[in-house]
Design an enzyme around this catalytic site. Sequence first.
Site, PDB file in Angstrom:
ATOM      1  CB  CYS A   1      -0.994   0.002   1.155  1.00  0.00           C
ATOM      2  SG  CYS A   1      -0.299  -0.382   2.761  1.00  0.00           S
TER       3      CYS A   1
ATOM      4  CE  LYS B   1      -3.125  -3.438   8.775  1.00  0.00           C
ATOM      5  NZ  LYS B   1      -2.116  -3.210   7.733  1.00  0.00           N
TER       6      LYS B   1
ATOM      7  NE  ARG C   1      -5.073  -0.139   3.045  1.00  0.00           N
ATOM      8  CZ  ARG C   1      -4.544   1.051   3.358  1.00  0.00           C
ATOM      9  NH1 ARG C   1      -4.885   1.652   4.473  1.00  0.00           N
ATOM     10  NH2 ARG C   1      -3.673   1.628   2.561  1.00  0.00           N
TER      11      ARG C   1
ATOM     12  CE  LYS D   1      -1.383  -1.676  12.353  1.00  0.00           C
ATOM     13  NZ  LYS D   1      -0.657  -1.491  11.113  1.00  0.00           N
TER      14      LYS D   1
ATOM     15  CB  SER E   1      -0.566   6.013  13.996  1.00  0.00           C
ATOM     16  OG  SER E   1      -1.742   5.657  13.284  1.00  0.00           O
TER      17      SER E   1
ATOM     18  CE1 TYR F   1       4.717   4.487  14.336  1.00  0.00           C
ATOM     19  CE2 TYR F   1       2.654   3.896  15.414  1.00  0.00           C
ATOM     20  CZ  TYR F   1       3.473   3.890  14.296  1.00  0.00           C
ATOM     21  OH  TYR F   1       3.039   3.279  13.154  1.00  0.00           O
TER      22      TYR F   1
HETATM   23 ZN   LIG Z   1      -1.023  -2.425   3.248  1.00  0.00          ZN
END
Ligand SMILES: [Zn+2]
Length: 327
Positions: free
Chosen positions: A122, A199, A221, A252, A278, A317
Site C-alpha cells: 500500500c 489486523k 480496506r 492490531k 498511530s 511509537y
Molecule cells: Zn497495506
Amino acid sequence: MPFPQTRLRRLRATGALRGLVRETSLSASDLVYPMFVAHGIDRREPIEAMPGVDRLSIAHAVDEAGEAKALGIPAVLLFGLPAAKDEEGSGAWDDEGIVQLATRAIKDAHPDLVVITDLCLCEYTSHGHCGIVRAGADGLTVDNDATLELLARTAASQARAGADIVAPSDMMDGRVGTIRHALDDDGHTDTPILAYSAKFASAFYGPFREAADSAPASGDRRGYQMDPGNGDEAVRETRLDVEEGADIVMVKPALPYLDLIRRVKDETRMPLAAYNVSGEYAMVKAAATAGYLDERATVLEALTCIRRAGADIVITYHAKEAARWLQ
Ligand SMILES: [Zn+2]
C-alpha cells in the site's frame, strides 16, 4: 478467609511489596520501534498527527535505530516511502528500494539490532490499496491471488537486503504460506515471519496514513482487513497463519482489542506481538499536550496492560520514550 482475615491491601503498602507481587513486567526489551524511511529527503519531516515521530532519510534512520538500540530496544520495524508509486507497487520488491536500502544501512551500522520489514504494497501503489486492484461487482476489489505473487517477491527481496524478520500486513488469504515458500526457495529458510494475523479495519490507523502516505485513493480496506466486531474470526485468522508457517502472530490495534490479545494468546500459545497503533499514540500525545493526561504514567500503564493481556512484544511509537522512562 474473608474479611477481616484477608486484607489484599497488605501487599500494596509499599513500593517494594508491590514490586515483589507484580504479575506483569515491562521493559525496553519487550518493545519494537516503528520508523518511516523516505526516499529522496535529506532532513527529518515531522508528521503532524504524530508529534515526536518523523519521516526519516536513510542516514537519519541509521541514527535513530542506533538511539533505539542504545536505549535497550531490540528491534525496529521499517516502513518505506518510495520515490515513485505505480499500479502494482513495484517499489516494494525493488532490490534498490527504500526499505531494502535502509535495511542494509541499518544492519551495517548496527548488526545486533533486529530489523523487521513491513511487507505490504500500500505504500508503493498509486491507488493506496494493499494489492492489485480490479473492478469488482461492488466497485474496486483487491485481487487476492494475484497479489500473493507480488508479496512473495517483496519478501525475498527484503530478506536478501538483510531483514531479520519479514512482517506481512496485507491481510490477503494464504499469504503466509506463499511467503514461506518464496523465502525458502530463495535460500532464506531461517528468516522468520511475523504475521499481522488479526489486523482490523480500524479508524485508529488515521495518523499512520499521513505518515506513510498510504491512504487508499478510493474505497477502504474493509474488503480485506477484519471487521472490528469479530473475535472468533481473529482466532481463526491466527490459526491459519500458524498452520501456514507464521513464527510470530500479531493483533492490531492493541488497546481496543485487549480481549483478542488474550484470546489469541490462550488459543494459540504462539509468540504474540501487539501493535499500539498511530491513533493510540496520537490520542495520548494530544491529551498530554492539552494537560489532560500525565503522558509518562499513561504510556507505561497502557504498555503494561498490553503485556498483561498476553503480548510478548509491543510495537509502539512510544518505544524510545518508554525505554527512557524505564531506565
Ligand atoms: Zn497495506
